[in-house]
Write an enzyme that holds these catalytic residues in place. Sequence first.
Site, PDB file in Angstrom:
ATOM      1  N   CYS A 110       3.025   3.541   0.719  1.00 15.08           N
ATOM      2  CA  CYS A 110       4.278   3.847   0.005  1.00 15.08           C
ATOM      3  C   CYS A 110       5.049   2.551  -0.229  1.00 15.08           C
ATOM      4  O   CYS A 110       4.626   1.723  -1.006  1.00 15.08           O
ATOM      5  CB  CYS A 110       5.106   4.878   0.762  1.00 15.08           C
ATOM      6  SG  CYS A 110       5.361   4.494   2.502  1.00 15.08           S
ATOM      7  N   SER A 111       6.154   2.355   0.472  1.00 13.69           N
ATOM      8  CA  SER A 111       6.913   1.109   0.292  1.00 13.69           C
ATOM      9  C   SER A 111       7.694   0.774   1.558  1.00 13.69           C
ATOM     10  O   SER A 111       8.860   0.397   1.487  1.00 13.69           O
ATOM     11  CB  SER A 111       7.858   1.230  -0.905  1.00 13.69           C
ATOM     12  OG  SER A 111       8.738   2.331  -0.736  1.00 13.69           O
ATOM     13  N   CYS A 112       7.075   0.944   2.719  1.00 15.13           N
ATOM     14  CA  CYS A 112       7.738   0.617   3.984  1.00 15.13           C
ATOM     15  C   CYS A 112       8.147  -0.864   3.960  1.00 15.13           C
ATOM     16  O   CYS A 112       7.344  -1.733   3.606  1.00 15.13           O
ATOM     17  CB  CYS A 112       6.815   0.895   5.162  1.00 15.13           C
ATOM     18  SG  CYS A 112       6.446   2.651   5.371  1.00 15.13           S
TER      19      CYS A 112
END
Length: 202
Positions: A110-112
Site C-alpha cells: 500500500c503506502s506505509c
Amino acid sequence: MPHDHEHPHSLLPPEPALRVKALETILTQKGLVDPAALDEIIDIYETKIGPRNGAHVVAKAWMDPDFKAALLADATAVVSELGYYGRQGEHMVAVENTDDVHNMIVCTLCSCYPWPLLGIPPTWYKSDAYRARSVREPRKVLADFGVELPAGTAVRVWDSTAEVRYLVIPQRPAGTDGMDEAGLMALITRDSMIGTGLAIAP
C-alpha cells in the site's frame, strides 16, 4: 423508479485539487469540518512535521556516534524520546547508507510511511509504478531520481509494512565537518531519507 444520478460525488469537479476544495466546502457548510482545525492539521504535517523531524534525527546521528549507534539498535525508542512517535510511526527501523550499501524504502502492498518523521508521503511513493519497479529494478528507479551509484555499491530495498517503517540515514556529504545541527538539517531532504535521493552537498 428512476435512478437518481445527483449524488454528491457526481457534482464534484474532476481535478483532484478542485475536488478536495469542493469537499471541504460541502463539509464546512454542513458543519462537519472546522476550517481552522483543518488548516492547523495541514500546517502541522507540512511545516512542523514534514521531513524536518527526520532531518533532525539524521543530523544528530551524523554529529553523535553514540546517538547513531542507539538509533540503529532501536530506532523506535530513540525517536520516541525526541517526541517523534504516533500513528504510522509506532515501530521504526533506521538503516544507514555507506559506500558499500545504499538503502531504499518502498511499501509494495500500500503506502506505509513514517508520518511522524517524514510527514505526508509524496504521490510517487504511493504509485503502482514506484512500488513495483523499486523491487524489480531499483537502480533504474534511482537513476530516474537522478541518483547514480558506483557499480560496487549494493542497493538494498526495504519493504515497509503495517508493523515496521524505515528511515534511511543518508551518507553525510564531504565538507560538512564544521557545520552545526541546523546547517546539517538543511542538507537532508525527504528523498534522501527514503533513499531515492542523496543529501545535498554544501
